[in-house]
Design an enzyme around this catalytic site. Structure first.
Site, PDB file in Angstrom:
ATOM      1  N   CYS A 122       0.824  -1.212   0.000  1.00 13.76           N
ATOM      2  CA  CYS A 122       0.000   0.000   0.000  1.00 13.76           C
ATOM      3  C   CYS A 122       0.863   1.268   0.000  1.00 13.76           C
ATOM      4  O   CYS A 122       1.541   1.555   0.980  1.00 13.76           O
ATOM      5  CB  CYS A 122      -0.915  -0.047   1.231  1.00 13.76           C
ATOM      6  N   CYS A 147       0.077   3.836   2.729  1.00 12.14           N
ATOM      7  CA  CYS A 147       0.535   3.320   4.032  1.00 12.14           C
ATOM      8  C   CYS A 147       2.016   3.644   4.218  1.00 12.14           C
ATOM      9  O   CYS A 147       2.436   4.071   5.298  1.00 12.14           O
ATOM     10  CB  CYS A 147       0.325   1.817   4.123  1.00 12.14           C
TER      11      CYS A 147
END
Length: 142
Positions: free
Chosen positions: A62, A65
């Site tokens: 991600c 993230c």
């Protein structure tokens, strides 16, 4: 000989300089869980406490993230009265499902085992505001 090899490999003085500068080489205060059972034990131990826990539900793949990771580490260093936890949704999908996590990153703010706030997405300013709202202010603050 060892110090000579260390100096060639950038050890010794370079290492001491990075430790003094407060660089990312400092150990993180974010606890990563890799076992549902260990997470459950940790979570249950906080149900009786009024301490804020920030749970970062993320994934290795991600991008947002990864963008948030330095901010989370900085907040963990700044707000030492708050516990920060990281859970990889692919590794502990049962925990993510239990908390209804559907997007990454998702940050849950928990107190006494209950969700008090949720931030979905890479919104570091919103997350920090919610941490400030729910944390126990240190008694010695001026």
């Amino acid at each position: 000989m060892g110090s000579f090899v260390s100096s060639l490999l950038g050890g010794g003085e370079a290492l001491a300089a990075t430790e003094e500068s407060g660089s990312p080489s400092e150990p993180s205060r974010v606890i990563a869980f890799h076992s549902s059972n260990r997470w459950q034990l940790h979570f249950n131990s906080y149900k009786q406490l009024n301490k804020l826990i920030v749970v970062d539900f993320a994934a290795a793949w991600c991008g947002p993230c990864k963008f948030m990771e330095p901010a989370i580490n900085a907040m963990a260093s700044k707000y030492t009265d708050v516990d920060f936890v990281k859970i990889d949704v692919d590794e502990l999908s049962d925990v993510a499902k239990e908390f209804g996590v559907q997007a990454m990153p998702t940050f849950l703010l928990l107190k006494q085992g209950k969700e008090v706030e949720r931030v979905v997405g890479a919104k570091k300013d919103e997350l920090e505001q919610k941490i400030l709202k729910h944390r126990e202010a240190p008694k010695y603050a001026a």
